[in-house]
Every structure is written in C-alpha cells, then in structure tokens.
Design an enzyme around this catalytic site. Structure first.
Site, short mmCIF file in Angstrom:
data_model
loop_
_atom_site.label_atom_id
_atom_site.label_comp_id
_atom_site.label_asym_id
_atom_site.label_seq_id
_atom_site.Cartn_x
_atom_site.Cartn_y
_atom_site.Cartn_z
N ARG A 266 -22.47 12.13 -22.31
CA ARG A 266 -22.54 10.81 -22.95
C ARG A 266 -23.84 10.57 -23.69
O ARG A 266 -23.94 9.64 -24.48
CB ARG A 266 -22.26 9.69 -21.94
CG ARG A 266 -23.27 9.60 -20.84
CD ARG A 266 -22.78 8.64 -19.75
NE ARG A 266 -22.77 7.25 -20.18
CZ ARG A 266 -23.86 6.51 -20.37
NH1 ARG A 266 -25.05 7.02 -20.17
NH2 ARG A 266 -23.77 5.26 -20.77
N GLU B 60 -21.69 27.86 3.11
CA GLU B 60 -22.94 27.36 3.67
C GLU B 60 -24.08 27.45 2.67
O GLU B 60 -25.14 26.89 2.85
CB GLU B 60 -23.31 28.14 4.94
CG GLU B 60 -22.45 27.77 6.13
CD GLU B 60 -22.44 26.27 6.40
OE1 GLU B 60 -23.52 25.73 6.66
OE2 GLU B 60 -21.36 25.66 6.33
N ASP C 116 -28.59 0.97 -20.78
CA ASP C 116 -28.10 1.46 -19.49
C ASP C 116 -29.09 1.19 -18.37
O ASP C 116 -30.30 1.26 -18.58
CB ASP C 116 -27.93 2.99 -19.52
CG ASP C 116 -26.71 3.44 -20.28
OD1 ASP C 116 -25.85 2.60 -20.56
OD2 ASP C 116 -26.65 4.64 -20.58
N PRO D 86 -27.80 21.13 -2.54
CA PRO D 86 -28.48 20.02 -1.87
C PRO D 86 -29.98 20.25 -1.71
O PRO D 86 -30.73 19.32 -1.42
CB PRO D 86 -27.78 19.91 -0.52
CG PRO D 86 -26.78 21.00 -0.45
CD PRO D 86 -26.73 21.72 -1.73
CL1 6GU Z 1 -25.59 19.80 -5.95
N1 6GU Z 1 -24.22 20.39 -3.78
C1 6GU Z 1 -23.75 20.13 -2.53
N2 6GU Z 1 -22.99 21.04 -1.93
N3 6GU Z 1 -24.02 19.01 -1.89
C2 6GU Z 1 -24.78 18.13 -2.52
C3 6GU Z 1 -25.29 18.33 -3.81
C4 6GU Z 1 -24.99 19.51 -4.42
N4 6GU Z 1 -26.02 17.26 -4.16
C5 6GU Z 1 -25.95 16.43 -3.14
N5 6GU Z 1 -25.23 16.94 -2.15
#
Ligand code: 6GU
Length: 242
Positions: free
Chosen positions: A155, A117, A170, A90
């Site tokens: 794709r 975590e 797209d 994230p």
């Molecule tokens: Cl790549 N990993 C996690 N754990 N949560 C996320 C993410 C990735 N992308 C958005 N939320």
C-alpha cells in the site's frame, strides 16, 4: 515491485492477495507477489524440509539446503541480487511502519517464512539480510506474518492507493495514532458527530484532529509519544490535558 515468498504453505497466500488493494495493485502491474514452496527444493522422495534439532529438544527445525537452493533459484530467475531477504521469525526486530516504508522502495523483496520450532540458524546468518517479527506473540508459522508485511509494504508503493486514500494521515505515519473519524449520519442513536467537523472551518478541523491525535496517543500509546516529533507547545498542552 516483485515480492517472492519462500514458505511451506504457498496456498495460504491465494485468498489474502485476491482481494482489495493488493489485487488491484497486481492488476495494474504495480506489484507481483509469487509464493514458492520450499518443499519443491528438497531432494528426497518424501520432500523432507525439516529435521530433528542438534542437541535435542522438542519440535523440528527447517533444513538449510532447500531454503538456500530456493532462494538461489529464484534469485537467478529474477536476475537480481542485493535485494532485501527478510526472515520472518519471532526472534526478529519488531516490524514498524518505518520498516515497511523502507522496504517499499525496493524493486524486489524476498520473504522467508519459518515453521516448526524454527529454522536452521545458518539461514539467518548467511542468507537473510534482516529478521522481522510482527509482535510479541507466537504464530504457528511465518506465513501470516509475511502477509502482514506484504500488505503494509504494497500500500506504500507509489500509485497503489488513490489520492483519496492518502497514507500521510495514517496512524503511525508520523509516529502518532490517527484522530477519530466519522461519517453520515450526523446523529446516530443519539450520538452526535463532533460539531467542529461540520463547521467547514478547515483550520479548526485540522487543529482539532491534531489535538485528538496527541491525546489519543498519550492515553493509549505513551511509548510512541516519547519518540514522536512534537512542538514544545504541544508537549506542554498534553501535560495540561491528560
Ligand atoms: Cl514473523 N513468525 C512466527 N512464527 N511467530 C511470530 C512472528 C513471526 N511474529 C510474531 N510472532
């Protein structure tokens, strides 16, 4: 293209890649997706892949050793280095169609899925070449994000889609959202297909689709419109019509 995925739950990838386009691409030999279990590269009896965070705090952190050793072992198997090693986290940069297109040009790709975590920062600093997030929300692990990346990259590999499944129209391919699509029947519960689509006038249809694309992007994703390449005339037309 060969895609190696390092994760804690390789079984999660079985079903998503057993269907549709990714499956067809694998059957045609255009792509090979291999999911590896990081736990197989631990050294203790219990297969400990995580540990407590230095400095304290909630949750567990994925240890560096099994991740590095898995990546090095797989790198030796495939005989390639200098490939993109993408850490799904994230904290990564936001994933886009442009990044997918860039990744689709490599012969090899490695994806590392974090869990718990987080993952020891030395993996991000010394093993990963890129860190990607698929959006501003939290997933329990990187596996679902890796599936998203694989699907969007596969794709785009030449030959994977048929010519009737073109990627050039797209949404996001040109920085705009796609125009609305209709199929038969011509009238459904009193709702008509826009008559212009039945006109057979290809020039007018293309112009209508372009206008729909512009209006839709202006209404739903004004952030995209700022970056898209539009003519001055199109920009003026949007201001007049939205
Ligand atoms: Cl790549 N990993 C996690 N754990 N949560 C996320 C993410 C990735 N992308 C958005 N939320």
């Amino acid at each position: 293209m060969r895609i190696d995925i390092l994760c804690l739950f390789p079984e999660m990838f079985v079903s998503p890649f057993s269907h549709s386009i990714v499956k067809r691409a694998e059957e045609r030999g255009l792509v090979q997706v291999v999911a590896h279990n990081i736990r197989d590269y631990t050294h203790d009896r219990h297969g400990t892949a995580d540990d407590y965070p230095y400095g304290g705090g909630a949750g567990m952190v994925l240890k560096p050793e099994p991740v590095f050793e898995a990546a090095e072992h797989i790198g030796q198997l495939t005989g390639v280095d200098n490939i993109p090693v993408v850490l799904l986290t994230p904290q990564g940069r936001p994933f886009t169609q442009r990044i997918a297109a860039g990744l689709s040009e490599y012969a090899n790709l490695m994806l590392i899925c974090g869990h718990y975590e987080g993952i020891d920062e030395r993996v991000a600093e010394n093993l990963a070449t890129d860190e990607i997030s698929i959006g501003d929300y939290v997933l329990t692990g990187g596996e679902l994000a890796a599936m998203v990346v694989v699907d969007s990259v596969v794709r785009l590999i030449p030959g994977v889609l048929g010519s009737d499944e073109s990627v050039t129209d797209d949404s996001h391919a040109d920085g705009l959202l796609e125009y609305p699509q209709y199929t038969r029947p011509e009238r459904y519960r009193g709702w008509d297909v826009p008559p212009i689509l039945l006109s057979g006038n290809h020039g007018e249809i293309a112009a209508w689709r372009r206008r729909q694309s512009l209006l839709r992007t202006a209404a739903r994703r004004p952030d995209l419109l700022e970056k898209a390449t539009l003519t001055d005339k199109e920009r003026a037309w949007i201001s007049d019509n939205s």
